[in-house]
Design a protein around this motif. Structure first.
Motif, PDB file in Angstrom:
ATOM      1  N   VAL A 169       0.789  -1.211   0.077  1.00 50.71           N
ATOM      2  CA  VAL A 169       0.006  -0.070  -0.097  1.00 50.71           C
ATOM      3  C   VAL A 169       0.996   1.116   0.013  1.00 50.71           C
ATOM      4  O   VAL A 169       2.237   1.179   0.354  1.00 50.71           O
ATOM      5  N   GLU A 170       0.156   2.256  -0.240  1.00 52.42           N
ATOM      6  CA  GLU A 170       1.064   3.567  -0.294  1.00 52.42           C
ATOM      7  C   GLU A 170       0.031   4.594   0.523  1.00 52.42           C
ATOM      8  O   GLU A 170      -1.133   4.633   0.173  1.00 52.42           O
ATOM      9  N   SER A 171       0.333   5.216   1.072  1.00 51.09           N
ATOM     10  CA  SER A 171      -0.103   6.275   2.015  1.00 51.09           C
ATOM     11  C   SER A 171      -0.168   7.811   1.239  1.00 51.09           C
ATOM     12  O   SER A 171       0.831   8.051   0.720  1.00 51.09           O
ATOM     13  N   PHE A 172      -1.334   8.624   1.708  1.00 56.15           N
ATOM     14  CA  PHE A 172      -1.130  10.017   1.164  1.00 56.15           C
ATOM     15  C   PHE A 172      -2.184  10.596   2.071  1.00 56.15           C
ATOM     16  O   PHE A 172      -2.921  10.131   2.677  1.00 56.15           O
ATOM     17  N   ALA A 173      -1.884  11.944   2.099  1.00 53.44           N
ATOM     18  CA  ALA A 173      -2.757  12.759   3.174  1.00 53.44           C
ATOM     19  C   ALA A 173      -4.052  13.224   2.251  1.00 53.44           C
ATOM     20  O   ALA A 173      -4.169  13.686   1.186  1.00 53.44           O
ATOM     21  N   GLY A 174      -5.117  13.113   3.149  1.00 56.61           N
ATOM     22  CA  GLY A 174      -6.398  13.453   2.364  1.00 56.61           C
ATOM     23  C   GLY A 174      -6.935  14.332   3.519  1.00 56.61           C
ATOM     24  O   GLY A 174      -6.513  14.461   4.572  1.00 56.61           O
ATOM     25  N   PHE A 175      -8.015  15.018   3.014  1.00 59.16           N
ATOM     26  CA  PHE A 175      -8.768  15.774   3.929  1.00 59.16           C
ATOM     27  C   PHE A 175     -10.553  15.154   4.002  1.00 59.16           C
ATOM     28  O   PHE A 175     -11.229  14.706   2.759  1.00 59.16           O
ATOM     29  N   ALA A 176     -10.983  15.270   5.245  1.00 61.05           N
ATOM     30  CA  ALA A 176     -12.502  15.027   5.291  1.00 61.05           C
ATOM     31  C   ALA A 176     -13.114  16.403   4.848  1.00 61.05           C
ATOM     32  O   ALA A 176     -12.600  17.196   4.646  1.00 61.05           O
ATOM     33  N   ASP A 177     -14.567  15.793   5.035  1.00 60.79           N
ATOM     34  CA  ASP A 177     -15.423  17.269   4.492  1.00 60.79           C
ATOM     35  C   ASP A 177     -15.189  18.299   5.528  1.00 60.79           C
ATOM     36  O   ASP A 177     -15.328  19.538   5.035  1.00 60.79           O
ATOM     37  N   ASN A 178     -14.817  18.043   6.517  1.00 63.88           N
ATOM     38  CA  ASN A 178     -14.670  19.274   7.388  1.00 63.88           C
ATOM     39  C   ASN A 178     -13.493  19.524   7.574  1.00 63.88           C
ATOM     40  O   ASN A 178     -12.913  20.457   8.342  1.00 63.88           O
TER      41      ASN A 178
ATOM     42  N   THR B 206      -1.199  -0.949  -4.025  1.00 59.40           N
ATOM     43  CA  THR B 206      -0.326  -0.991  -5.039  1.00 59.40           C
ATOM     44  C   THR B 206      -0.654  -2.206  -5.976  1.00 59.40           C
ATOM     45  O   THR B 206      -1.224  -2.972  -5.611  1.00 59.40           O
ATOM     46  N   ASP B 207       0.023  -2.368  -7.042  1.00 56.12           N
ATOM     47  CA  ASP B 207       0.011  -3.214  -8.177  1.00 56.12           C
ATOM     48  C   ASP B 207       0.534  -4.600  -7.134  1.00 56.12           C
ATOM     49  O   ASP B 207       0.026  -5.688  -7.491  1.00 56.12           O
ATOM     50  N   LYS B 208       1.512  -4.357  -6.435  1.00 55.19           N
ATOM     51  CA  LYS B 208       2.077  -5.424  -5.636  1.00 55.19           C
ATOM     52  C   LYS B 208       1.150  -6.031  -4.610  1.00 55.19           C
ATOM     53  O   LYS B 208       1.031  -7.103  -4.353  1.00 55.19           O
ATOM     54  N   GLY B 209       0.397  -5.105  -4.044  1.00 52.42           N
ATOM     55  CA  GLY B 209      -0.483  -5.429  -3.195  1.00 52.42           C
ATOM     56  C   GLY B 209      -1.767  -6.178  -3.748  1.00 52.42           C
ATOM     57  O   GLY B 209      -2.209  -7.086  -3.206  1.00 52.42           O
ATOM     58  N   ARG B 210      -2.026  -5.837  -4.999  1.00 53.08           N
ATOM     59  CA  ARG B 210      -3.178  -6.517  -5.580  1.00 53.08           C
ATOM     60  C   ARG B 210      -2.707  -8.084  -5.975  1.00 53.08           C
ATOM     61  O   ARG B 210      -3.405  -8.873  -5.840  1.00 53.08           O
ATOM     62  N   GLN B 211      -1.295  -8.245  -6.339  1.00 53.05           N
ATOM     63  CA  GLN B 211      -0.801  -9.260  -6.714  1.00 53.05           C
ATOM     64  C   GLN B 211      -0.701 -10.493  -5.167  1.00 53.05           C
ATOM     65  O   GLN B 211      -1.149 -11.376  -5.385  1.00 53.05           O
ATOM     66  N   TYR B 212      -0.172  -9.733  -4.154  1.00 54.07           N
ATOM     67  CA  TYR B 212      -0.410 -10.418  -3.129  1.00 54.07           C
ATOM     68  C   TYR B 212      -1.357 -10.985  -2.513  1.00 54.07           C
ATOM     69  O   TYR B 212      -1.842 -11.701  -2.244  1.00 54.07           O
ATOM     70  N   TYR B 213      -2.713  -9.987  -2.701  1.00 53.68           N
ATOM     71  CA  TYR B 213      -3.930 -10.303  -2.440  1.00 53.68           C
ATOM     72  C   TYR B 213      -4.662 -11.451  -3.185  1.00 53.68           C
ATOM     73  O   TYR B 213      -5.017 -12.360  -2.709  1.00 53.68           O
ATOM     74  N   GLN B 214      -3.985 -11.538  -4.504  1.00 52.88           N
ATOM     75  CA  GLN B 214      -4.607 -12.487  -5.333  1.00 52.88           C
ATOM     76  C   GLN B 214      -3.925 -13.818  -5.037  1.00 52.88           C
ATOM     77  O   GLN B 214      -4.681 -14.888  -4.765  1.00 52.88           O
ATOM     78  N   GLU B 215      -2.736 -13.791  -4.586  1.00 50.38           N
ATOM     79  CA  GLU B 215      -2.101 -14.921  -4.223  1.00 50.38           C
ATOM     80  C   GLU B 215      -2.616 -15.574  -2.710  1.00 50.38           C
ATOM     81  O   GLU B 215      -2.897 -16.784  -2.481  1.00 50.38           O
TER      82      GLU B 215
END
Lengths: 110, 110
Positions: free
Chosen positions: B62-71, B81-90
Motif C-alpha cells: 500500500v501507499e499512504s497519502f494525506a487527504g482531508f475529510a469534508d470538515n 499498489t500493484d504489488k498489493g493486488r498481486q499479494y491479495y490474489q495469491e
DNA sequence: CTGTCGTATTACGACTGTCGTAGTATCTTT
DNA sequence: AAAGATACTACGACAGTCGTAATACGACAG
C-alpha cells in the motif's frame, strides 16, 4: 503453494486433537498423519507440534502416558480428555463462522 | 461466539487489502467496514489495523497519502499498489488450499 | 458551556505461538 | 559402516496481536 503458518496457527491444536479423537497417539505419528492426510500440503514443524502437546497438557486438553513401540522403544503417548473434546467441538463451530467471515473478503479469480 | 485472533492472523492483511481494491480508504473507515460486513463477528483492534498499514507500506503493498475529510480534518489514506493486488490474489488462492487442509480435521456435529 | 460520544491516530511494552538450529539416541536398511 | 527413519528435547529469535493509554477535534445533549 505453501500455506503460511500464520493461517494455520489458530488451528494447530484443533488439528492435533482431531487425530486423537479415536485413539491416543504420539508426536511422530501425528506429524506423519498430517502430512499424509493433506498430501504434503501441510507439514507441521516438530517444535510446533511438541510445544502444542506441552501447552495442551497444561490446559488439560490432553494427558500423556508412557507407551512402548513393538521394538520396546519408549514413546510418549497423548490421550484427549473430555475438556479437550469440548474444546475441539468449539473450534469446529468457530471454524464455520471464521470461514464465513474471511470469505466476505475473498474474491475468486476466473 | 468470538473468533480467536490467531485464526484471522494470517488474513488481516488480506482483509484490509480487499477493502482497498476499489478505492483508497483510511483506518477508521476500514475498521467500520469490517465490523459492518461481518455483522460484528470480527472487530479488528485499532493497534492491529494501524500496524498492518505500517507493515504493508514497508512491504510495498500500500501507499499512504494525506487527504482531508469534508470538515477539513486531516486523514491518512492508503491506496493499494500493484504489488498489493498481486499479494491479495495469491492469498485468495492460498485460502482455497488452506480451507481444504483444515477441513480434513473438522468434524461437523449434528 | 461542559461533558460525553464518535471520529482518527499513535506509542509502547507484554505476550504467545512458531521457527531455526542443533543435539541426542535407537533401529532399519543399504 | 554409513545413511536414513524414528522419536524427542532445548533454546533463543521473531512477528503479529493485544492491552492500555494518550492526543485531538467536532457534534450534540443537557
Amino acid at each position: 503453494m505453501e500455506i503460511s503458518s500464520d493461517v494455520i496457527r489458530g488451528y494447530n491444536d484443533t488439528i492435533i486433537l482431531s487425530l486423537l479423537l479415536d485413539s491416543p497417539s504420539y508426536g511422530y505419528e501425528i506429524s506423519k498423519r498430517i502430512r499424509d492426510l493433506t498430501d504434503d500440503a501441510y507439514i507441521i514443524k516438530e517444535t510446533t507440534l511438541y510445544s502444542a502437546f506441552t501447552r495442551m497438557e497444561k490446559n488439560g486438553y490432553v494427558e500423556s502416558f508412557a507407551g512402548f513401540a513393538d521394538n520396546g522403544k519408549r514413546r510418549t503417548y497423548y490421550r484427549i480428555t473430555d475438556k479437550g473434546r469440548q474444546y475441539y467441538q468449539e473450534k469446529c463451530s468457530e471454524w464455520e463462522l471464521t470461514k464465513k467471515v474471511i470469505e466476505h473478503f475473498i474474491r475468486k479469480e476466473s
